[in-house]
Design an enzyme around this catalytic site. Structure first.
Site, PDB file in Angstrom:
ATOM      1  N   GLY A 457      22.307  41.338  31.632  1.00  0.00           N
ATOM      2  CA  GLY A 457      23.142  40.379  31.016  1.00  0.00           C
ATOM      3  C   GLY A 457      22.274  40.070  29.879  1.00  0.00           C
ATOM      4  O   GLY A 457      21.423  40.937  29.388  1.00  0.00           O
ATOM      5  N   SER A 458      22.704  38.182  29.300  1.00  0.00           N
ATOM      6  CA  SER A 458      22.004  38.116  28.171  1.00  0.00           C
ATOM      7  C   SER A 458      20.866  38.019  27.835  1.00  0.00           C
ATOM      8  O   SER A 458      20.504  37.488  26.881  1.00  0.00           O
ATOM      9  CB  SER A 458      23.120  37.003  28.358  1.00  0.00           C
ATOM     10  OG  SER A 458      24.649  36.743  28.316  1.00  0.00           O
ATOM     11  N   ILE A 459      19.883  37.383  28.964  1.00  0.00           N
ATOM     12  CA  ILE A 459      18.819  37.695  28.469  1.00  0.00           C
ATOM     13  C   ILE A 459      18.136  38.374  27.687  1.00  0.00           C
ATOM     14  O   ILE A 459      17.027  38.671  27.001  1.00  0.00           O
ATOM     15  CB  ILE A 459      17.765  37.490  29.447  1.00  0.00           C
ATOM     16  CG1 ILE A 459      17.916  38.646  30.920  1.00  0.00           C
ATOM     17  CG2 ILE A 459      17.916  36.458  30.204  1.00  0.00           C
ATOM     18  CD1 ILE A 459      17.471  38.686  32.112  1.00  0.00           C
ATOM     19  N   HIS A 460      19.299  40.109  27.064  1.00  0.00           N
ATOM     20  CA  HIS A 460      19.185  41.386  26.991  1.00  0.00           C
ATOM     21  C   HIS A 460      19.026  40.923  25.890  1.00  0.00           C
ATOM     22  O   HIS A 460      18.347  41.980  24.377  1.00  0.00           O
ATOM     23  CB  HIS A 460      19.592  42.474  27.696  1.00  0.00           C
ATOM     24  CG  HIS A 460      19.338  43.995  26.967  1.00  0.00           C
ATOM     25  ND1 HIS A 460      20.150  43.782  25.577  1.00  0.00           N
ATOM     26  CD2 HIS A 460      18.350  44.964  27.561  1.00  0.00           C
ATOM     27  CE1 HIS A 460      19.269  45.126  25.593  1.00  0.00           C
ATOM     28  NE2 HIS A 460      18.289  45.365  26.548  1.00  0.00           N
ATOM     29  N   LYS A 461      19.645  40.228  25.369  1.00  0.00           N
ATOM     30  CA  LYS A 461      19.616  39.818  23.858  1.00  0.00           C
ATOM     31  C   LYS A 461      18.985  39.562  22.846  1.00  0.00           C
ATOM     32  O   LYS A 461      19.071  40.211  22.044  1.00  0.00           O
ATOM     33  CB  LYS A 461      21.242  38.519  23.643  1.00  0.00           C
ATOM     34  CG  LYS A 461      22.382  38.949  24.559  1.00  0.00           C
ATOM     35  CD  LYS A 461      23.469  37.595  24.393  1.00  0.00           C
ATOM     36  CE  LYS A 461      24.689  37.629  24.835  1.00  0.00           C
ATOM     37  NZ  LYS A 461      25.531  36.710  25.045  1.00  0.00           N
TER      38      LYS A 461
END
Length: 740
Positions: A457-461
């Site tokens: 999810g958004s931690i990949h951003k």
């Protein structure tokens, strides 16, 4: 003995030896001549006690000139004289078939013996040289005896007597046989003493040799301070010989309170049974790992068929402390899960053995000078982990309490040391008691940090932003107009904090977790460069931390991207990763852009001499420049400081924190699971990071994000305090989300 001739021997002059003619007259024979003072003297007398002359006179026959004749009258029948055969034997003559014997000339060498040759007796024939008519045999009698050859014929050649054995030859033959016998015995002795000795000695050695195993304890597992997380202690096992147990019921009742097992179970184990080879079983375990004092009590009972022997028991002082990391062993001290299985060859020692000759029965002491061999045991080496026992306990405690709020089924907490990549804590929930693994479920024993595969999810951003900064696609001051939605393929992507088309700064995009802004930046970067940086940050391959069965995750190749992949991959979907992989990626950002492989093994302690060997050096590689890494850290601080940001609950009082929230999806065997995975990964102090903490919580009903940030705050605060990290000297910068 010379052959006996058919005719009496004569002197060369033609006269018979031993007769009166041989004297030259009919007087007495001369002294010293043959026939005198020999057997002939004895023959001069008849068995009646009279001389030959007296016999002749009594018969009215002349005495041949008055000389004494020592011959038996020809007319005397042998049959009328019962002593004639005896005299013939003494004289060496032959039986004459009832006729009187005729004296045979005696050789000079044997003058004392006069031989008598049997002749046909005629009463009125005094001429010894006259021919005798052949005697007719009455009809009906046996075969005719051979007769003398007629005068003028050559006598029949007499048969030669059998040749006598040569004593010298017998002696030589006997000597050879004796020598051969001794030679054979000598050769056999040489073979027995020199050639066959090992075989015979080995055959008998097994009957008098005693073998004693010398235990080699399994190595321990310590935390970074040397506190034991798992170690072996001496114990005993209790066994039964069913063939010798007298009363199973009474024996089981006596052992039940000591072993803590039902008497019925113990009695069942003592029940006689037959092995596969058809023989009765003589060994059955009743209990393993029994402490020594209890074993002594059992020995004192002196129960028939019950024995006690040395054993080893694995102790885990912390119970469930780091149990998902440590794993457990079998009762035979073989590692089955976790580090116990991964490093089983290193931890397990090699037992020694003492072999010696001993007497039988009560004399089973070693035989002085007998065979003896000792192989020393090799204790197993020990592992010193990078885990901090106190920090591990705190992480497990916080995770358990936070997951309980949302009825989460799986939770993960990881603490990494930024400069070294050492894993200080790695907690999983649910967990189990490693001392009693049989009481837990297999899923409870998994290490979620390395086996929990999610769409991050958004931690990949943070990875997308870091790659764009490193490639120069964006700068720390970049601001982009961000619409509320964006379409890629057949999918529409939205923001939870709409920008309504306004220009948004990079810190603002991270603070509000803008999907649309991240996708637009990824479009400028391109799929190939994005995938390259995913690999540099450690995604798509196991970290090699040391836990067996670590998942590798999965990256979607560029050629496999669909239209929607251009929107989903940059924001952390269509990407499979483990919590440990994502934590290591954030540690690279915290470490000025250098990736350091996370690892658990700090040192290996030799069981032989206690020497210490550092663990394998971690793999390192540059990912971002220090400047870009610092810029990215600063942007991430907005997540915990900007009003309305997604990570305000993760802020640690007194410290600057940089991090990112995330909402992902969990996959099991390629199938999406219900609910969501809430996560938060951050570093502190943000201006000079020392630690990275990652928290993942999957809950079937959602809400994991609500507890991940608070769990991070508690764990990070304790870590900073325990390691005496001073608070940040300067406050976090002020971020402008929508610059003018």
């Amino acid at each position: 003995m010379p052959p006996r001739a058919e005719e009496p021997r004569r002197d060369p002059s033609g006269s018979r030896r031993g007769s009166s003619r041989a004297t030259g007259g009919r007087g007495e024979p001369r002294t010293g001549e043959p026939g005198v003072q020999g057997i002939s003297d004895a023959r001069a007398y008849t068995p009646r006690g009279r001389t030959v002359r007296e016999e002749r006179q009594a018969a009215g026959r002349p005495t041949a000139g008055g000389a004494e004749q020592r011959r038996t009258p020809r007319g005397a029948r042998a049959g009328g004289d019962p002593f004639r055969p005896a005299l013939q034997v003494l004289d060496g003559g032959r039986a004459g078939g009832g006729r009187a014997g005729r004296r045979e000339p005696v050789p000079a060498a044997r003058a004392a013996v006069v031989r008598t040759v049997p002749t046909r007796a005629r009463p009125d024939d005094d001429d010894d040289d006259a021919p005798r008519p052949p005697r007719r045999r009455p009809a009906g009698r046996g075969p005719r005896r051979p007769t003398r050859p007629a005068a003028g014929r050559s006598p029949r050649k007499p048969r030669k007597p059998p040749r006598l054995a040569d004593p010298r030859r017998r002696l030589r033959l006997g000597t050879l046989l004796v020598l051969a016998l001794f030679a054979t015995i000598g050769v056999r002795l040489v073979f027995l003493q020199a050639v066959d000795t090992p075989a015979y000695a080995g055959g008998g050695l097994a009957d008098r040799v005693i073998r004693i195993d010398l235990p080699a304890p399994r190595g321990a597992i310590y935390d970074r301070t040397g506190a034991p997380l798992a170690n072996s202690v001496e114990a005993r096992y209790v066994f039964a010989d069913p063939t010798r147990v007298r009363d199973r019921t009474e024996t089981a009742r006596a052992l039940s309170p000591l072993l803590g097992r039902p008497a019925s179970e113990l009695a069942e184990r003592m029940k006689p049974r037959t092995l596969e080879n058809g023989k009765p079983s003589q060994f059955e375990y009743l209990a393993r790992g029994v402490d020594v004092p209890t074993a002594k009590k059992i020995v004192a009972l002196d129960l028939y068929g019950i024995g006690v022997h040395r054993d080893e028991r694995r102790e885990v002082p912390g119970g469930d402390l780091a149990a998902n990391l440590i794993g457990f062993t079998s009762q035979d001290m073989v590692g089955l899960e976790g580090l116990e299985a991964r490093y089983d060859d290193l931890l397990r020692g090699e037992i020694g053995r003492r072999v010696y000759e001993a007497g039988q029965g009560k004399l089973d002491a070693p035989i002085p000078g007998g065979y003896s061999s000792t192989t020393l045991p090799k204790p197993g080496s020990s592992l010193q982990l990078t885990i901090d026992r106190d920090l591990q306990f705190k992480a497990q405690q916080v995770l358990k309490s936070q997951v309980a709020k949302v009825q989460g089924s799986v939770g993960v907490a990881i603490v990494l040391d930024v400069p070294t990549g050492e894993v200080l804590a790695q907690a999983s929930h649910p967990t189990y008691n490693a001392a009693k693994p049989q009481e837990s479920e297999p899923t409870d024993r998994e290490d979620a940090a390395t086996s929990f595969v999610v769409d991050p999810g958004s931690i990949h951003k943070a990875i997308t932003f870091g790659a764009a900064l490193q490639e120069g696609v964006i700068t720390p001051d970049t601001a982009l107009p961000i619409p509320d939605t964006i379409v890629r393929g057949d999918t529409t992507f939205r923001d939870t904090h709409p920008a309504n088309g306004r220009r948004m700064s990079l810190p603002g995009m991270l603070a509000y977790s803008s999907n649309v802004g991240t996708i637009e930046i990824a479009d400028k970067l391109g799929p190939d460069r994005l995938i390259d940086y995913q690999k540099r940050f450690g995604l798509g391959q196991p970290t090699g931390e040391g836990i067996p069965g670590e998942a590798s995750g999965r990256l979607l190749p560029a050629q496999s991207w669909s239209g929607s992949s251009y929107g989903s991959v940059p924001i952390g979907h269509s990407v499979d990763a483990t919590p440990l992989q994502m934590a290591a990626a954030y540690a690279a950002i915290a470490n000025n852009g250098t990736y350091v492989q996370p690892h658990l093994i700090k040192e290996v302690i030799s069981g032989k001499d206690g020497s210490r060997t550092p663990g394998k050096a971690p793999v390192t590689r540059p990912v971002l420049s220090p400047a870009n890494a610092k810029a990215l850290r600063t942007m991430l601080e907005a997540v915990t400081t900007v009003d309305g940001a997604t990570g305000l609950a993760a802020a640690v009082p007194g410290y600057r924190v940089a991090g990112k929230t995330g909402t992902g999806i969990r996959y099991v065997d390629g199938k999406q699971q219900p609910g969501e995975v809430g996560s938060f990964i951050g570093m502190a102090p943000a201006d000079n990071p020392r630690f990275v903490v990652a928290v993942f919580v999957w809950s079937p009903g959602g809400g994991g994000g609500a507890v991940a940030a608070p769990a991070f705050r508690d764990i990070m605060g304790f870590t900073l305090s325990r390691n005496r990290v001073p608070p940040s000297g300067a406050p976090a910068p002020k971020f402008e989300v929508f610059p003018r």
